[in-house]
Each structure stands twice: as C-alpha cells, then as structure tokens.
Enzyme design. Sequence first.
Site, PDB file in Angstrom:
ATOM      1  NE  ARG A  94      57.413  41.617   6.281  1.00  0.00           N
ATOM      2  CZ  ARG A  94      57.136  42.892   6.138  1.00  0.00           C
ATOM      3  NH1 ARG A  94      56.432  43.534   7.069  1.00  0.00           N
ATOM      4  NH2 ARG A  94      57.537  43.578   5.116  1.00  0.00           N
ATOM      5  CG  ASP A  97      64.539  44.619   2.140  1.00  0.00           C
ATOM      6  OD1 ASP A  97      64.156  44.213   3.242  1.00  0.00           O
ATOM      7  OD2 ASP A  97      63.760  44.890   1.206  1.00  0.00           O
TER       8      ASP A  97
END
Length: 359
Positions: free
Chosen positions: A51, A238
């Site tokens: 991740r 992100d």
Amino acid sequence: MKVNGKDYRTVWMEGSVIKMIDQALLPHRFNVIDIKNLEELKKAINDMNIRGAGAIGAAGGYGIAQAALQANDADFFAKVNSAADELKRTRPTAQNLFTVIDGILKKTAGIRDTGKAREETVKEAQYYADLDAESCRKIGMYGAGLIKDGAKVSTHCNAGWLAFVDWGSALSPVYYAVKEEKKNVFVYVDETRPRCQGANLTAWELLQEKIPHTIIADNVTGALMWKGKIDLVIVGADRIARNGDVANKIGTYSSAVAAKENGIPFYVAAPITTIDPNCESGKSIPIEERNQDETLYMYGINDSGNYSRVRIAPEGCTALNIGFDVTPAEYIKGIITEKGIFQASEKGVEEILKGSINV
Ligand code: MRU
C-alpha cells in the site's frame, strides 16, 4: 532503507516474480512475499499487503512487466492491455498507479514487434521504480531544509519508505535531516485509524531508523498543536489536483485545519507522479470507500503472540470507512517535490509539471 542491517526496497522484481515486503503483518512479522501472477498482485494491492501511493505505482508497473513476460507473442498486446485495465481497478485514489501504467503503455504504444515491446515494457517498469526511489531521495533533500535542529514534526498515515520504493515522501525530509544533516528531530506519529498505518508502519520505520518518536491517537494532534508542541506538519499525498488540492489518508484535513488555526506550517510531500493533470480540483478526485470491517474490528498481536482481530463495536452496527479526504490548497504552505518546494496553487502545480513525465 535497512531492515535488521540489510538493504531493502519495498517492492522489486526478480525474473518474472514480483517481490514485496508484506505490510499486512508489520510490525509484528517481517516477511517478503512472492507474487507470481496478476491475480496474486491484484489481491495483494486490494488487501494492502502493499500500500502507499508510490509502492502501489511501482507494483502496478511491475505487474505490467510481469504480464509482458508471461504473455505469448500471439496474445501479447491483449494480455498487457487487460492487465493494465485490471490493475487500474484495484485502488482508485492513488494517482501513481495510473501515472506509471499509462506511462508504460504510452512509451511502448508504437512498437509492433512483440520481443521489443516486451523488453521495453520491463525496462520502463524498472525506470518508474527507480524514478520513485530517486524522486523520494530528492524530496528528502529539499524538505530537510524546512526542519530546524530540535524540531517536533507531526505526520499522518505512513508516507515513509514502505509507502514508496525507498526513502518515502513525508518521512524522507526527516530521514535526510537526521542522517545527512545530523539534526535532532522528534516525530509525533498519528495512529491513523482505521488501518493504523501510523502506529503499525511509520512507528516501525522510525524504530528501524532509530529516530525518536511517539504514537498519538488521531484526536490528540490538535491538542498538541494548541499546546505549542508541534513545529511543523509534513504529510504525503495520494493525488494532487491541478489547483493544488490534495487527497491523502483520511484525517489529513483535520490536521491541516488545526495547523492553520494554530499558525503551524503544513507541508505536503509527493513525487510528481502523484499529480493528476486531468483533475481540476479536489472535488473530482475519486475517493476510495473500503470494507466496514476495517473500522468495526482492530487487528494485532495478542499476549500469546498470535495475530488476531477483535471486534470493537456492537454486533449489528455498521461503519462508514472512507479511505481518504481532500485538503484544500489554502491550508497547504507548500508542496515538496523532487524539483523543490512549490506553492499549492494552480500556478505552483503548473511549474512543477513543466517538462515532467506525467502522462
Ligand atoms: O491506504 P494507503 O495505506 O495506501 O494510504 C495511502 C497512503 O500511503 C497515505 O495516504 C500516505 O499519506 C500518502 S503517501 C504514500
């Protein structure tokens, strides 16, 4: 990065096998897993064995390379394109996955000879992984200048080397300030409910690096800011929109608002591959909603040393598990990139993108 004295990257490739540090079991078990095909890779990304924006991007690139290596000449282009489509459907928010996959496809688009296309695909995947590591190192170099000797830095989620190929984004300036500039730095680590990337991963990384830190529940950050205990906030990203709005792990917005209220500089650190030139503002960034069990249960190791999960909410309750929030540009003092530090604004993002590789 070093784990128990040995050099590691978060993700790498050996032949057609993708290797990755298994982040699902950290900090309790350190394990490297082998990913042998597309199904295994999609599962690893969905289940968050890997991740973090940069690490997902690099893994996605290696996934395309793996598909290219495993495809026959006859079905080469169909296999590679469908691997790209499937990987892009795994996690929607982190832009790096899309930048890397589209970048590889664009670079190899005109090649008709399958042998050459295969070779070029593998080369490009490795290029993006190396670019991620090198960009993060430079983010550290530029960002370290913001950290004074003795500074107390707050961070949210894990934007360290585990979230990238190496170095990290938000933690890279801390690593650079401590290792290269010999400054004393203390880090307040937001726990980061519900997946606890702060308590599990950032704290583990900082332990490996021997950097003083303490974990705080997410709702402690504002109180520490008000008490004057935090000098600087650095978080990752992100996805960054063209106007400088930033999507990052849920809880970032609250930290940014509290920082502004208390006059504390709030910086975002990210490589250029995190910028989405097609996204006008934060309002159009896709925000992932994940399984409610991540909120209803806690996961960890019990006193007998067994990994287990415990339910923390009454049976019959539901939970809303939104993975990310958007921090509007006005709360962000600057975006630390591999090209330097820029304003979080349309003009700033335009300058960052000049001559960059974003597709
Ligand atoms: O859901 P995750 O753990 O993949 O979250 C992404 C992140 O790593 C964080 O939002 C981080 O701060 C961004 S920098 C990689």
